[in-house]
Design an enzyme around this catalytic site. Structure first.
Site, short mmCIF file in Angstrom:
data_model
loop_
_atom_site.label_atom_id
_atom_site.label_comp_id
_atom_site.label_asym_id
_atom_site.label_seq_id
_atom_site.Cartn_x
_atom_site.Cartn_y
_atom_site.Cartn_z
N THR A 1 13.50 -30.65 9.79
CA THR A 1 12.16 -30.11 10.08
C THR A 1 11.06 -30.82 9.28
O THR A 1 10.10 -31.32 9.86
CB THR A 1 12.12 -28.59 9.80
OG1 THR A 1 13.04 -27.95 10.68
CG2 THR A 1 10.74 -28.02 10.04
N CYS B 1 19.47 -31.04 2.32
CA CYS B 1 19.03 -29.74 2.84
C CYS B 1 18.59 -29.91 4.30
O CYS B 1 17.81 -30.81 4.62
CB CYS B 1 17.86 -29.25 1.98
SG CYS B 1 16.87 -27.96 2.75
N SER B 2 19.11 -29.07 5.18
CA SER B 2 18.83 -29.22 6.62
C SER B 2 17.35 -29.00 6.94
O SER B 2 16.81 -29.64 7.85
CB SER B 2 19.68 -28.26 7.43
OG SER B 2 19.38 -26.92 7.07
N TYR C 1 14.52 -22.78 -0.56
CA TYR C 1 14.59 -21.34 -0.28
C TYR C 1 13.22 -20.69 -0.38
O TYR C 1 12.48 -20.92 -1.34
CB TYR C 1 15.55 -20.64 -1.25
CG TYR C 1 15.62 -19.17 -0.96
CD1 TYR C 1 16.43 -18.69 0.07
CD2 TYR C 1 14.84 -18.26 -1.67
CE1 TYR C 1 16.46 -17.33 0.38
CE2 TYR C 1 14.86 -16.91 -1.37
CZ TYR C 1 15.67 -16.45 -0.34
OH TYR C 1 15.68 -15.12 -0.02
N VAL C 2 12.87 -19.91 0.62
CA VAL C 2 11.64 -19.12 0.63
C VAL C 2 12.02 -17.70 1.03
O VAL C 2 12.76 -17.50 2.01
CB VAL C 2 10.62 -19.71 1.65
CG1 VAL C 2 9.44 -18.77 1.86
CG2 VAL C 2 10.13 -21.08 1.18
N GLY D 1 7.60 -19.12 7.32
CA GLY D 1 6.87 -19.47 8.53
C GLY D 1 5.40 -19.76 8.35
O GLY D 1 4.64 -19.80 9.31
N1 COA Z 1 16.89 -26.03 8.98
C1 COA Z 1 15.91 -26.68 9.62
N2 COA Z 1 14.70 -26.11 9.93
C2 COA Z 1 14.52 -24.81 9.57
C3 COA Z 1 15.52 -24.09 8.89
C4 COA Z 1 16.75 -24.74 8.59
N3 COA Z 1 17.76 -24.13 7.94
N4 COA Z 1 15.06 -22.84 8.67
C5 COA Z 1 13.82 -22.78 9.18
N5 COA Z 1 13.48 -23.97 9.72
C6 COA Z 1 12.23 -24.30 10.41
C7 COA Z 1 11.73 -23.12 11.22
O1 COA Z 1 12.36 -23.13 12.49
C8 COA Z 1 10.24 -23.36 11.30
O2 COA Z 1 9.94 -24.14 12.44
P1 COA Z 1 8.60 -23.85 13.31
O3 COA Z 1 7.44 -24.24 12.40
O4 COA Z 1 8.75 -24.76 14.50
O5 COA Z 1 8.60 -22.40 13.65
C9 COA Z 1 9.92 -24.19 10.07
O6 COA Z 1 11.20 -24.49 9.46
C10 COA Z 1 9.06 -23.42 9.06
O7 COA Z 1 8.56 -24.34 8.12
P2 COA Z 1 7.93 -23.80 6.76
O8 COA Z 1 6.96 -22.71 7.05
O9 COA Z 1 7.47 -24.98 5.97
O10 COA Z 1 9.23 -23.19 6.05
P3 COA Z 1 9.41 -21.74 5.37
O11 COA Z 1 8.43 -21.59 4.25
O12 COA Z 1 9.46 -20.70 6.41
O13 COA Z 1 10.89 -21.91 4.70
C11 COA Z 1 13.27 -22.20 4.72
C12 COA Z 1 11.94 -22.51 5.44
C13 COA Z 1 14.40 -22.96 5.43
C14 COA Z 1 13.18 -22.67 3.27
C15 COA Z 1 13.50 -20.66 4.76
O14 COA Z 1 13.63 -20.26 6.12
C16 COA Z 1 14.75 -20.23 4.00
O15 COA Z 1 14.70 -20.04 2.78
N6 COA Z 1 15.90 -20.08 4.71
C17 COA Z 1 17.16 -19.68 4.06
C18 COA Z 1 17.74 -20.83 3.22
C19 COA Z 1 17.98 -22.08 4.06
O16 COA Z 1 18.53 -22.01 5.17
N7 COA Z 1 17.53 -23.25 3.52
C20 COA Z 1 17.64 -24.53 4.22
C21 COA Z 1 18.95 -25.19 4.01
S1 COA Z 1 19.15 -25.76 2.32
#
Ligand code: COA
Length: 131
Positions: free
Chosen positions: A108, A102-103, A69-70, A76
């Site tokens: 990713t 975790c997806s 979680y972020v 991004g």
């Molecule tokens: N599943 C897969 N990929 C995801 C994703 C998800 N649920 N959410 C975001 N991404 C991808 C984005 O599309 C992005 O891709 P891009 O670089 O091509 O634009 C990439 O992750 C960003 O990577 P990064 O910068 O390392 O991640 P972040 O710091 O933005 O955090 C999450 C990513 C998923 C942790 C954040 O969006 C979040 O907290 N989301 C809500 C909780 C969640 O869905 N967690 C994941 C499932 S446990």
């Protein structure tokens, strides 16, 4: 050129802490985190227990990386990837395998960081169990 990647540089400079008791890797403010669980590796049944009753607690051999979680304002720019870097390095240092549920990690992070694939438990392997 000098200012390119400023947001990514900020994420790269972010400190990641290991909070063992909470089973988390997180930023110092606790707002961004990777939550994991410890599991025992699946083991074949042994036919030679030597009468020890089989009561020993198995050592944790697997980190199930369950949730990343972020907060929206920090997304991004690679912060989740930094949390994963720390968690995977931790697993490798301790000789542990990884079960990514975790997806973000499976869809990713791992495709972008295939050097960690050797730690990942595949579909074909027996499922690890709760401890
Ligand atoms: N599943 C897969 N990929 C995801 C994703 C998800 N649920 N959410 C975001 N991404 C991808 C984005 O599309 C992005 O891709 P891009 O670089 O091509 O634009 C990439 O992750 C960003 O990577 P990064 O910068 O390392 O991640 P972040 O710091 O933005 O955090 C999450 C990513 C998923 C942790 C954040 O969006 C979040 O907290 N989301 C809500 C909780 C969640 O869905 N967690 C994941 C499932 S446990």
């Amino acid at each position: 050129m000098a200012k390119a990647g400023g947001r990514e540089a900020a994420a790269a400079a972010e400190v990641v802490l290991w909070r063992e008791e909470a089973r988390r890797f997180e930023t110092p403010d606790g707002e961004a985190y990777l939550q994991y669980r410890l599991l025992a590796a699946a083991q074949p049944r042994s036919s030679s227990s030597f009468g020890d009753g089989g009561g020993a607690t198995p050592a944790a051999a697997v980190m199930e990386m369950a949730h990343t979680y972020v907060p929206g304002s920090k997304r991004g720019r690679g912060l989740a990837a930094r949390l994963c870097d720390a968690a995977f390095a931790h697993a490798r240092e301790r000789g542990m395998r990884v079960l990514p549920t975790c997806s973000y990690i499976s869809e990713t992070y791992l495709p972008r960081n295939p050097e960690w694939n050797e730690l990942v438990i595949t579909e074909k392997e027996p499922k690890p169990s709760s401890m």
